[in-house]
Write an enzyme that holds these catalytic residues in place. Structure first.
Site, PDB file in Angstrom:
ATOM      1  N   HIS A 307      -4.453  -1.279  -1.002  1.00 28.80           N
ATOM      2  CA  HIS A 307      -3.421  -1.634  -0.315  1.00 28.80           C
ATOM      3  C   HIS A 307      -2.219  -0.547  -0.400  1.00 28.80           C
ATOM      4  O   HIS A 307      -2.275   0.145  -1.646  1.00 28.80           O
ATOM      5  CB  HIS A 307      -2.877  -2.960  -1.216  1.00 28.80           C
ATOM      6  CG  HIS A 307      -2.093  -3.604  -0.055  1.00 28.80           C
ATOM      7  ND1 HIS A 307      -0.652  -3.533   0.062  1.00 28.80           N
ATOM      8  CD2 HIS A 307      -2.218  -4.648   0.832  1.00 28.80           C
ATOM      9  CE1 HIS A 307      -0.173  -4.277   0.781  1.00 28.80           C
ATOM     10  NE2 HIS A 307      -1.266  -5.090   1.492  1.00 28.80           N
ATOM     11  N   ASP A 364      -7.991  -9.599   2.063  1.00 29.19           N
ATOM     12  CA  ASP A 364      -9.133  -9.941   3.172  1.00 29.19           C
ATOM     13  C   ASP A 364     -10.359  -9.955   2.505  1.00 29.19           C
ATOM     14  O   ASP A 364     -11.444 -10.121   2.981  1.00 29.19           O
ATOM     15  CB  ASP A 364      -8.937  -8.684   4.104  1.00 29.19           C
ATOM     16  CG  ASP A 364      -7.695  -8.671   4.882  1.00 29.19           C
ATOM     17  OD1 ASP A 364      -7.586  -9.784   5.634  1.00 29.19           O
ATOM     18  OD2 ASP A 364      -7.166  -7.778   5.154  1.00 29.19           O
TER      19      ASP A 364
HETATM   20  N1  COA Z   1     -12.450   2.594  -0.064  1.00 28.01           N
HETATM   21  C1  COA Z   1     -12.821   3.727  -0.558  1.00 28.01           C
HETATM   22  N2  COA Z   1     -11.486   4.661  -0.567  1.00 28.01           N
HETATM   23  C2  COA Z   1     -10.274   4.004  -0.585  1.00 28.01           C
HETATM   24  C3  COA Z   1     -10.186   2.898   0.210  1.00 28.01           C
HETATM   25  C4  COA Z   1     -11.275   2.060   0.223  1.00 28.01           C
HETATM   26  N3  COA Z   1     -11.045   0.872   0.688  1.00 28.01           N
HETATM   27  N4  COA Z   1      -8.755   2.585   0.467  1.00 28.01           N
HETATM   28  C5  COA Z   1      -8.218   3.895   0.077  1.00 28.01           C
HETATM   29  N5  COA Z   1      -9.080   4.874  -0.455  1.00 28.01           N
HETATM   30  C6  COA Z   1      -9.089   6.109  -1.041  1.00 28.01           C
HETATM   31  C7  COA Z   1      -8.628   7.214   0.180  1.00 28.01           C
HETATM   32  O1  COA Z   1      -9.547   7.766   0.594  1.00 28.01           O
HETATM   33  C8  COA Z   1      -7.569   8.053  -0.428  1.00 28.01           C
HETATM   34  O2  COA Z   1      -8.349   8.834  -1.303  1.00 28.01           O
HETATM   35  P1  COA Z   1      -8.097  10.493  -1.718  1.00 28.01           P
HETATM   36  O3  COA Z   1      -6.714  10.547  -2.272  1.00 28.01           O
HETATM   37  O4  COA Z   1      -9.112  11.174  -2.377  1.00 28.01           O
HETATM   38  O5  COA Z   1      -7.685  11.071  -0.235  1.00 28.01           O
HETATM   39  C9  COA Z   1      -6.788   7.018  -1.510  1.00 28.01           C
HETATM   40  O6  COA Z   1      -7.819   5.945  -1.769  1.00 28.01           O
HETATM   41  C10 COA Z   1      -5.641   6.635  -0.937  1.00 28.01           C
HETATM   42  O7  COA Z   1      -5.888   5.964   0.263  1.00 28.01           O
HETATM   43  P2  COA Z   1      -4.966   6.106   1.661  1.00 28.01           P
HETATM   44  O8  COA Z   1      -5.702   5.701   2.894  1.00 28.01           O
HETATM   45  O9  COA Z   1      -3.931   7.094   1.547  1.00 28.01           O
HETATM   46  O10 COA Z   1      -4.128   4.667   1.452  1.00 28.01           O
HETATM   47  P3  COA Z   1      -3.219   3.862   2.219  1.00 28.01           P
HETATM   48  O11 COA Z   1      -2.092   3.298   1.566  1.00 28.01           O
HETATM   49  O12 COA Z   1      -2.739   4.865   3.497  1.00 28.01           O
HETATM   50  O13 COA Z   1      -3.995   2.967   3.109  1.00 28.01           O
HETATM   51  C11 COA Z   1      -5.271   0.843   3.247  1.00 28.01           C
HETATM   52  C12 COA Z   1      -4.175   1.508   2.753  1.00 28.01           C
HETATM   53  C13 COA Z   1      -5.114  -0.415   3.083  1.00 28.01           C
HETATM   54  C14 COA Z   1      -5.444   1.108   4.892  1.00 28.01           C
HETATM   55  C15 COA Z   1      -6.569   1.517   2.829  1.00 28.01           C
HETATM   56  O14 COA Z   1      -6.702   1.101   1.538  1.00 28.01           O
HETATM   57  C16 COA Z   1      -7.894   0.957   3.501  1.00 28.01           C
HETATM   58  O15 COA Z   1      -8.440   1.661   4.577  1.00 28.01           O
HETATM   59  N6  COA Z   1      -8.570  -0.213   2.912  1.00 28.01           N
HETATM   60  C17 COA Z   1      -9.603  -0.565   3.593  1.00 28.01           C
HETATM   61  C18 COA Z   1      -9.253  -1.644   4.778  1.00 28.01           C
HETATM   62  C19 COA Z   1      -8.454  -2.898   4.205  1.00 28.01           C
HETATM   63  O16 COA Z   1      -8.979  -3.761   3.503  1.00 28.01           O
HETATM   64  N7  COA Z   1      -7.441  -3.254   5.091  1.00 28.01           N
HETATM   65  C20 COA Z   1      -6.661  -4.486   4.590  1.00 28.01           C
HETATM   66  C21 COA Z   1      -5.196  -4.268   4.054  1.00 28.01           C
HETATM   67  S1  COA Z   1      -4.764  -5.709   3.677  1.00 28.01           S
END
Ligand code: COA
Length: 440
Positions: A307, A364
């Site tokens: 998140h 979720d």
């Molecule tokens: N599975 C594996 N790795 C994940 C991850 C996941 N669900 N969510 C984040 N990461 C990793 C990223 O690859 C990144 O790794 P790095 O630092 O080695 O590059 C790090 O964690 C930070 O992730 P980032 O994408 O920069 O975080 P964000 O704040 O931009 O994204 C979300 C937040 C929610 C979009 C992201 O965690 C995600 O895609 N989650 C899955 C989708 C989801 O459940 N969405 C509902 C949100 S309520």
């Protein structure tokens, strides 16, 4: 003494005001930055950018805190109804009994959609995703109520649109489900409360007896309350951004629904179940998928994990996990996907990759297990999120409109394209560098 931040650029020092919120969170106010220095800030994804002041919802991601108008969300989930929570978010205070009765009555009054709108449902292919249908229908309400599309509605007009949206959205969702399974539409009933009414429109049929299950009603009540608002998330920011151009509330909410649709936001609940099904099909090999999520070159992510704001735990996920177990136990359902989800969570929470990045189950992760147990089909999961998020969107749109500091949303950019160059007539062009040339 008022706190100030100092920004030094070259030989220039700029003093910037520091703003403090009621929960002591801090912001550096850069409103004057560009006019004083010609610099802008660069913050892709707005992870460090406050776009407004808001008094609706407080989230402390480090401590796993979520309050609606100051009240902990767990208290709302324990004691409140979705209709009362909507009142709190939209109007700022818990209602008196009289206010709540009036608010609830107006839901009944506005539950039905215009008869002509039913034609829209017949026009959609049954394979159409219900989020697309929902967004189109909500925007179309503006055509049926043009008198309510004033960009700056009076309080009375706003109250009416808010209740219409909250009430009609559940009818629209139920109708789009009925259409997708080729079943007869079931109209809302004035004698039923918000959630039983929705379930009845979804699952009753002229040819089938349907009994409303109170455990399902209670589980849905908790889910809708927990989804009701989450401050400046992607869809809420979209609603505010669209509304900042003075687009009407129907149009702004329709845009919010589209933003919610994406798999990284409200579409994640559907993706979680698809992921759990895939793991199940693959012999419950959970570790394989945990490893895949950690691979740098793989685009696979553990859906329902991570998140932007919560870096400790998501308080909503804890409640939903408990509710999923309770509902399944009460209904005597043994869902292998719940077992996989629990094991997946256990493995991931011990894995250094997820620990270091502070990735926890989010709202979720377990919600789909509950929807499945109720019989709500997979592609309707994001729609359930949309029903829940409706009061938050409405509250934010109104707050945005009433805030004298609101300006049309218009971020800046750092341009990285070619410098000025002249147009070249086609016969003099030597080569094309268009990377997508072969795909035309
Ligand atoms: N599975 C594996 N790795 C994940 C991850 C996941 N669900 N969510 C984040 N990461 C990793 C990223 O690859 C990144 O790794 P790095 O630092 O080695 O590059 C790090 O964690 C930070 O992730 P980032 O994408 O920069 O975080 P964000 O704040 O931009 O994204 C979300 C937040 C929610 C979009 C992201 O965690 C995600 O895609 N989650 C899955 C989708 C989801 O459940 N969405 C509902 C949100 S309520």
């Amino acid at each position: 003494m008022d706190e100030k931040a100092k920004l030094i650029i070259g030989d220039k020092t700029l003093e910037l005001p520091v703003i403090t919120g009621t929960e002591n969170e801090k912001a550096v106010d850069i409103t004057k930055l560009r006019s004083a220095t010609e610099y802008i800030t660069l913050d892709p994804g707005f992870g460090n950018t406050g776009s407004c002041k808001s008094s609706i919802t407080f989230v402390d991601g480090e401590k796993g805190i979520l309050h609606y108008r100051g009240i902990p969300v767990a208290q709302m989930a324990e004691n409140s109804t979705f209709v009362e929570t909507s009142y709190l978010l939209i109007h700022g205070e818990l209602p008196t009994q009289k206010q709540l009765d009036k608010f609830s009555d107006s839901f009944t009054q506005h539950a039905m959609i215009h008869e002509d709108m039913k034609n829209f449902f017949y026009g959609y292919p049954s394979t159409g995703h219900p989020m697309g249908i929902l967004s189109a229908m909500v925007c179309s309400l503006s055509a049926y109520y043009p008198e309510l599309t004033n960009p700056e509605p009076s309080q009375e007009e706003f109250n009416k649109i808010a209740v219409m949206l909250l009430s009609k959205v559940r009818t629209i969702c139920a109708f789009s489900y009925k259409k997708s399974v080729g079943d007869t539409f079931v109209n809302p009933r004035p004698d039923l409360k918000y959630i039983p009414n929705f379930l009845n429109m979804m699952f009753s049929s002229p040819s089938r007896n349907y009994t409303i299950d109170q455990d399902e009603v209670n589980a849905l009540r908790v889910l809708l309350i927990l989804h009701a608002d989450h401050e400046q998330n992607c869809s809420t920011s979209t609603v505010r951004m669209v509304g900042s151009s003075r687009a009407n509330l129907f149009a702004s909410i329709a845009a919010g629904i589209c933003a919610l649709w994406g798999p990284l936001h409200g579409g994640a609940n559907q993706e979680v179940i698809e992921m759990l099904q895939q793991i199940h099909k693959d012999g419950d090999n959970i570790q394989k998928y945990v490893n895949l999520a950690k691979e740098k070159d793989s685009s696979f992510r553990l859906m329902g994990f991570g998140h932007r704001v919560y870096k400790n735990f998501d308080p909503r996920a804890k409640i939903i996990k408990e509710k999923a177990h309770t509902l399944l136990n009460k209904k005597g359902i043994k869902d292998p996907l719940l077992d996989i989800a629990v094991k997946l969570e256990e493995i991931a929470l011990k894995d250094p990759y997820f620990v270091e990045r502070k990735l926890y189950p989010n709202v979720d992760f377990y919600s789909g297990i509950i929807y499945r147990a109720i019989g709500i089909p997979l592609n309707m999961f994001p729609v359930m999120f949309a029903i829940g998020r409706m009061p938050g969107w409405i509250a934010h749109w109104k707050e945005m409109l009433d805030d004298p500091a609101t300006k049309i949303g218009r971020p800046r950019q750092i341009y990285t394209g070619p410098n000025r160059r002249d147009y070249v007539p086609i016969e003099q062009r030597k080569y094309s560098l268009h990377p997508t040339e072969n795909s035309f």
